[in-house]
Every structure is written in structure tokens, then in C-alpha cells.
Design an enzyme around this catalytic site. Sequence first.
Site, PDB file in Angstrom:
ATOM      1  N   GLY A  86     -38.191 -20.394 -27.314  1.00 30.76           N
ATOM      2  CA  GLY A  86     -38.405 -19.766 -28.618  1.00 30.76           C
ATOM      3  C   GLY A  86     -39.635 -20.286 -29.366  1.00 30.76           C
ATOM      4  O   GLY A  86     -39.748 -20.095 -30.575  1.00 30.76           O
ATOM      5  N   LEU A  89     -43.900 -26.374 -42.491  1.00 32.60           N
ATOM      6  CA  LEU A  89     -44.801 -27.367 -43.126  1.00 32.60           C
ATOM      7  C   LEU A  89     -45.412 -26.790 -44.399  1.00 32.60           C
ATOM      8  O   LEU A  89     -45.782 -25.618 -44.423  1.00 32.60           O
ATOM      9  CB  LEU A  89     -45.937 -27.738 -42.156  1.00 32.60           C
ATOM     10  CG  LEU A  89     -45.553 -28.490 -40.893  1.00 32.60           C
ATOM     11  CD1 LEU A  89     -46.806 -28.688 -40.020  1.00 32.60           C
ATOM     12  CD2 LEU A  89     -44.942 -29.837 -41.239  1.00 32.60           C
ATOM     13  N   ASP A 136     -52.832 -15.060 -32.580  1.00 36.30           N
ATOM     14  CA  ASP A 136     -51.904 -15.636 -33.548  1.00 36.30           C
ATOM     15  C   ASP A 136     -52.572 -16.765 -34.338  1.00 36.30           C
ATOM     16  O   ASP A 136     -52.444 -16.865 -35.556  1.00 36.30           O
ATOM     17  CB  ASP A 136     -50.672 -16.151 -32.790  1.00 36.30           C
ATOM     18  CG  ASP A 136     -49.548 -16.506 -33.740  1.00 36.30           C
ATOM     19  OD1 ASP A 136     -49.159 -15.632 -34.525  1.00 36.30           O
ATOM     20  OD2 ASP A 136     -49.088 -17.662 -33.715  1.00 36.30           O
ATOM     21  N   ALA A 143     -30.285  -6.852 -40.953  1.00 34.08           N
ATOM     22  CA  ALA A 143     -30.666  -5.739 -40.086  1.00 34.08           C
ATOM     23  C   ALA A 143     -31.360  -6.219 -38.830  1.00 34.08           C
ATOM     24  O   ALA A 143     -32.087  -7.225 -38.873  1.00 34.08           O
ATOM     25  CB  ALA A 143     -31.602  -4.802 -40.842  1.00 34.08           C
ATOM     26  N   LYS A 166     -53.645 -17.120 -38.361  1.00 33.00           N
ATOM     27  CA  LYS A 166     -53.255 -18.248 -39.223  1.00 33.00           C
ATOM     28  C   LYS A 166     -54.457 -18.827 -39.953  1.00 33.00           C
ATOM     29  O   LYS A 166     -54.403 -19.066 -41.161  1.00 33.00           O
ATOM     30  CB  LYS A 166     -52.578 -19.336 -38.391  1.00 33.00           C
ATOM     31  CG  LYS A 166     -51.205 -18.922 -37.901  1.00 33.00           C
ATOM     32  CD  LYS A 166     -50.609 -19.990 -37.026  1.00 33.00           C
ATOM     33  CE  LYS A 166     -49.236 -19.583 -36.534  1.00 33.00           C
ATOM     34  NZ  LYS A 166     -48.720 -20.462 -35.507  1.00 33.00           N
ATOM     35  N   VAL A 188     -47.997 -20.012 -41.590  1.00 32.31           N
ATOM     36  CA  VAL A 188     -48.820 -21.051 -40.966  1.00 32.31           C
ATOM     37  C   VAL A 188     -47.997 -22.327 -40.895  1.00 32.31           C
ATOM     38  O   VAL A 188     -47.489 -22.805 -41.913  1.00 32.31           O
ATOM     39  CB  VAL A 188     -50.101 -21.316 -41.801  1.00 32.31           C
ATOM     40  CG1 VAL A 188     -50.965 -22.367 -41.119  1.00 32.31           C
ATOM     41  CG2 VAL A 188     -50.880 -20.041 -42.019  1.00 32.31           C
TER      42      VAL A 188
END
Length: 814
Positions: A662, A611, A676, A503, A680, A607
Amino acid sequence: MKVLKFGGSSLASAKSIKLLIDIIKSEQQNLWVVVSASGKTTDYLVELTQLALAKDESYKVGLKTLEQHHISICKESLPIAAQTCVIALIKSACNELEQLLDAVYWLEDLSPKTQDKIISFGELLSAQLLAEIASKEIESVQYKDSRELISTNSQFTNAKVNFDRTNSFIADFQKNNEAKVTILGGFISANEANETTTLGRGGSDYSAAIYAAALKAEVLEIWTDVSGLYAANPKLVKQAKPIANISYEEAMELSHFGAKVIYPPTIKPVLEKEIPIKIKNTFDANAEGTTISNSSNGKRQTIKGISHVEGISLLTLEGLGMIGIHGISKRLFEVLANNHINIVMITQASSEHSICIAIAKESSQKAEQLINDAFKNEISEHLIQPISVENDLAILAVVGDQMKSHQGVSGTLFSSLGSNNINIRAIAQGASEKNISCVIKDDDVKKALNCIHAAFFEAHIKELNVYIAGVGNVGSKLVSQLQQQQVYLKEALNLNVKIVGIANSKQYYINENGLGNSDWITKLSEQKVDNDVSYYDAIAALNKQNSVFVDVTANEAVANSYADLLRKSISVVACNKIACSSDYNDYKELKYLAKKYKASFLYETNVGAGLPIIKTVQNLISSGDQITEIQAVLSGSLNFIFNEYTNGELFSTIVKQAQDEGYTEPDPRIDLSGKDVARKILILIREAGIPLEFEAITNNPMLPKGSLEAASVDDFYSLITTENDHFKQLLSEAKNQNSKLKYVASYKDGKASVGLQFIPKNHPFYNLEGKDNIVSFYTNRYQEQPLIIKGAGAGADVTASGLFADIIQIGSAN
Ligand code: ADP
Ligand code: ASP
Ligand code: MG
């Protein structure tokens, strides 16, 4: 000799009748051919009768359609010269039918006797039509009316056979029968007064079995539209395979619980004479099919199949007054038997304080009244409670001769249902231990059949049904990684990962069988926007086992859907951080729901992209360690920006570049504001077991006030172009101090902060390149030297592979 029975689908069209005749022609010996009504004619006749009864004149039009259906088969199958008399026969039958339906219409009354008379026309028409068509191609064909051979009592619509009379009629007829092929309608019979009766819906199989037994046929062949009796209804379980050999008992149990490919009473007459039954496919005559006989001599499988009956009601009679009192069950069963209400399943708790019975939904109202009436004294004295009725249920039965000698069948059964959140309302094990049956919701049937089938028959391959939300950079990478690895996952990990739904913010595309390697971009773009059924509703309606919802958006509304998904046992994999970094109680609630509903909630990519940071924290905590301090560069995008911002390029140009590649969130303000990164570090702190809220994190802003308040992303870019000097100054200050600019998140002594720092040359963060992330954990065990995780912390490929790893982790669970 042989008896062959052809079901409705084999008579549904001129084409299928041609196949049927080819099958008859290929036989060398004498045959009795028993047929059902053409296609769904019986259902249709029942419908027309109900219309007439409800004073709805459209039954007349319906009858014309039925007449036309038979005439067109006649026209397609017979040469013109032979058509006239057959068309006359069809018309005369339909006239008679019309009179009967008119009578129902005018009298507003329908007796079971009239109902039988009406529905008998289905088989009368199909058998005579077939006899006419076959006689043009085969020598020595004869039609015989079954009502002259099968004699029953007068229990219309479900008449009981009088075997003495029936067998002697058949023997008498056969004595003088010289036809090579005798064609008869199944299902219909007559009472001693020669009134038409029927043997119950699906009863053509039974007619054929009665003939096979009376004639001591070598075999009874049931020709239908599937290649045998499958381990589960093939229309609902795509992976199911036909069972080559099965015993009468096993077939009986399977058909009793709804494997309608064979009508349950069918087995009895042929079992007594040890005549094998073969189930064959008219549309694939060479397929081996299933042989039902005295021994199931196939593979020694513990279970042979799973079947189900829908439209079940569960009636529970309960009360302390029942304990130790004799005759309660007898009275309960008697009242139902006397009123011809069939009990499909019974369970009684060992405390004897309740009895549960399962019956067909149609009879539940009547049964409720009858039982409450029968126990009215006990009810008025409060010894027994009025009967409780639950509707919209289904019975699911797992069947196999070998079950009794194998432990763990019920364990596997119930754990596979449990782990898919399928609630079991009642359980019964047949005394023969050839079946375990349980009552579940109608809506759960398909999911239950598929997960039980997988548990018993495909144990080595686990199917994951994946629904992706968000197909931007990361989402489309994930789709291509999953598509590319499909074969490997099956071979190496026994995982069949199917992307069932996909979607974007406007539309969705769902394909129950999976996208495979199809061009999903076009498929998605061709979908109509459905405002009535949301993506979540569509996912819930599919109700598939092992479902995984993958959130590859940064959208709050999507994050708000997790709780409902988890409650439906749909696992959630998210790179969207909103859920884990909003209200602490909501985050805990999601973890709780995942546990409660046996689903997974995984968000490793929240996060450090792919990794393994969150897993590491979780492992430290579960092994008893405690985290005392965290120092980290957690923003791949900010690290990229400050690494690039070294030699004269404008700060705003570099931010744009990061977005184009990106590395930033869709809205770069979320990165530049530090929000952001704060999210995290908050998630890491919470994973470390510390209940912190977002507001408690000190955010030392690096952007001058105002630029974050821009109305749009474009406005924001215009604003930060005016701030280029501010950043130029910061950069030269850092250089003067032999440092680099790094955006650092820290946690120590219960306090967390995020902000831009000057990182000196000897610091482990100094040489952090490109869009890498680094996290240093100081813990009780790592006191001097921190545990450091470092690597690419942004980018579509690595984030997609982090999501991929979470999906595989769900596949490998339990
Ligand atoms: P017919 O008209 O030939 O008598 P039915 O519709 O009565 O055919 O029975 C065939 C159907 O039985 C199949 O099309 C299938 O949908 C259904 N079915 C249910 N359970 C099973 C099963 N375990 N194996 C095969 N078919 C099944
Ligand atoms: N035509 C009848 C029915 O649909 C009998 C049969 O097909 O077996 O129930
Ligand atoms: Mg049938």
C-alpha cells in the site's frame, strides 16, 4: 377542575385511546376532555373534498377508508355487544358526509361553509367514539356537542368567537352538568344561525383554552405526541430538549412562528385568567413536559427556543416614490386585512424606500393582484414598482424574554447562519425584543435550526458531519480512527465528529445520525447502486451544518466535485492531489471559493502523508518569509523501493512488494514516472506563492521509454521485468560512487525538476530510511541551515491520521 385536550395522534388508534383513557382514569377531579379528530382525519377530509371538487370519483373510496378506520377502532376498543350502535353512528355520519361530498362533486363548487360542514365530521366522530369507549370504563361520562357551546361569527373556516355568548352557554351548561368527565370535540363551533363553523386549523387547542377560561380551570393540559414544547421542533433537531418552564409571551412568540405543538390563539383566553398550560406526552405520561405560565422562572437563558414556519412568500413593495409619503404602509396593510390575508412578518428599511411582508404562500397570488391593484396609479407613474414576490421561503424565529438585556444574540444568530452559507432574505426584530426573526429558503430550514440550536444550546459541543469518498486502505483506516476517537473528541475537544456518508466507486451509504461504531462495510455493500441520485446530490440534499467531504480517492472526477461542494459551504479535505496540481487557475479558484463560502479546503496529506509540510510552508509565508529553494525526497514509495533495492532482488519484484504493502498509488506508474513527485513539489511551490504549472517541471525520466505506455498495470509489470538489467546497472553505478539512489525533487530560481540522483554519503538524504520523506526548505530566514522536515511519508495509518488532523482543524475553526 381541569381541562385536558388530546391531539389527533392520541386518538389515532385503539392503542393510543387506551393510553388516553388511562390518563383520564388517573385523575381524581372533574374533567373536561377536548379532542381533535383521529390522526390526520382533518387533512384527509380536506383532500377528499378537493378530489370531489376536481371531479375525481376516488373520494368515494377514500370515504370508505375513513369509515373503516373509525369502525376498526370501535371494534378493537369495545365489547361486541356495545359495537352495533357505535358502528351505526359512524355509518350514519359517513353517509351524511357522502351526501355533502356528492354535492361538491355535482355542483363543482365548494363554499367555505360546506368545507366547514365536511371537516367538522372529524371531531364529531372522534369525540362521540371516545365518549362511547370511555363510558364503558369510567363512570359518569357525558358527550357534549361543542357547536352548542362555542358561538362564532360566520367567517367559515376561521371563525371568530363571540365570547359573551360562548361564556354564557358554557356557564349555563355547567350549572346542570353532573358528569365527572365531559367529552367534547375541539375545533368545531356554530354561528348564531346554528350553522357549523370551525376555528381554524389546529384549533382544538383553542377550544380547550376557551373552556378552561370559562370554567376557571386549575390547569389546561395539552396532551400530544412530544414531551413538551422543545427548544426547536424535535422532529428536525435531534439534540433539542423540552423546555420545563416558559412564559405565556415566549410560548406565544414560538407558536406564532410555527411551534405547532400549541395553536397561537390558545394562549390568550388562559393568559387573561392566569391559568397555566401544561404540554404533556400521551405516549410518555410520566415525562415532565412544559409548563407555560406567567413567569418563565426556569433557568435565566437568553433564548428559549427557535421556531419556524415554512411555505412563506416574501412580498416587497419598493420605489423611490414611497419616501416620505404617508399612508403607504397603511394602504398596504389595509388591502390585505380587508381580504383576510394574514401578515406573518413585516420589515421596513429605515430609508422607507421599501417594505417587505411575509405571508403564507397560498395567499401570495391573490395578495400580488390586490396590491398591484391598490397601487396602480403609483405604479403607472413609476413611483412604485409592481410588487415583487419570492416563494419557497421560511421564517425562522429566535425567542426569549431575556433577549433584550443581552447583547450579541443577533451576532451569534447571524454568524452561525453565515458560516453555514444560509442566505438571509429579510430580518425583523419584534418591538418587544422577545424575538428576532429572519426569512430564509425553505430548503435551508433544517440546517439553520440545527446550527442555531447548536450555537445557543449546545455551544460547548460542535457537530461535524463527515462524508468520506473512497474506502480503500487509507479510507477504511480513517473510518476506524474516527470511530475509535469519537468519545475522546467529544470529551477533550468538544467535537462531535459524525461520519454521515461513506462511498466507494460504485455505491454509497448515508445515515443522517452517523455510522457510530456500526459495521459500515456490510452496510455499504448492501446499498443499491443509485444512478439517479449521485453521492454529491445526496450530500447536498441533506444540507447539514458543518459538513466536511473527505476525498480519499485518486480520482479526477472526485477532484472535479470540490468547487460545487465548496459553493455549498461544504468543506473539503483531500489526500487526492489532482485538484491542487492541475491547472493553476483551478487551484486558486478552489481557495477563493473556500474563502467566499466560509468553508475549508485542506490537503495536508497531498505531500508527505501526515507530516506537517504544507502547514509549515503556509506558516512561513503568512509570517512574511520567502522560500528560495526546496530539496526533497517526496515519494515514500520510491524511497522504499530504492532502499529495498540493494541486494540482488529484482527491481520489478520490489515494485510489486511496494504496491502490495500500500505504499504506491493504486497505479504504480504514477509513482515510477515521477508524476506523483512532480505534483507534490508543484503543490509546495504553489503554496510558497509561486504560480507554476505542472508542465514547467522538468521530469528526468528514470524508466526507459515505452514501459509507461503499457495498456494496463499488469502489462506494465510485464514490461518492467524486461528492464531489470537497466536498474541493476544504475545500482552498481551508484555503489561505485559510494552513493545511494534517491528520487529527488528540487526547486530553485523559479525552476523545478524531479529525477533519480546519486546521493553521496555526507548528504542529509543519504540515510533516509524505509518509506520516509524529507524536505529541506531554504528561505530568507533559513539561509545557511535549511528547515528540515523528515518522517514517514507514506502508508495508510499516517495518511489517515493526516486527514484526521485536517478534519479536527475544521472542527476547531471559528
Ligand atoms: P396535536 O395533533 O397533538 O395537536 P400537533 O401535530 O399539532 O399535535 O403538534 C405536535 C407537533 O408539533 C410535534 O409532533 C412536533 O412535530 C411539532 N413541533 C413543532 N415545533 C415544536 C416544538 N418547538 N416543540 C415541540 N413540538 C414541536
Ligand atoms: N382537527 C383539526 C386540525 O387538524 C383541529 C386540531 O386538530 O387541532 O386542524
Ligand atoms: Mg395541534
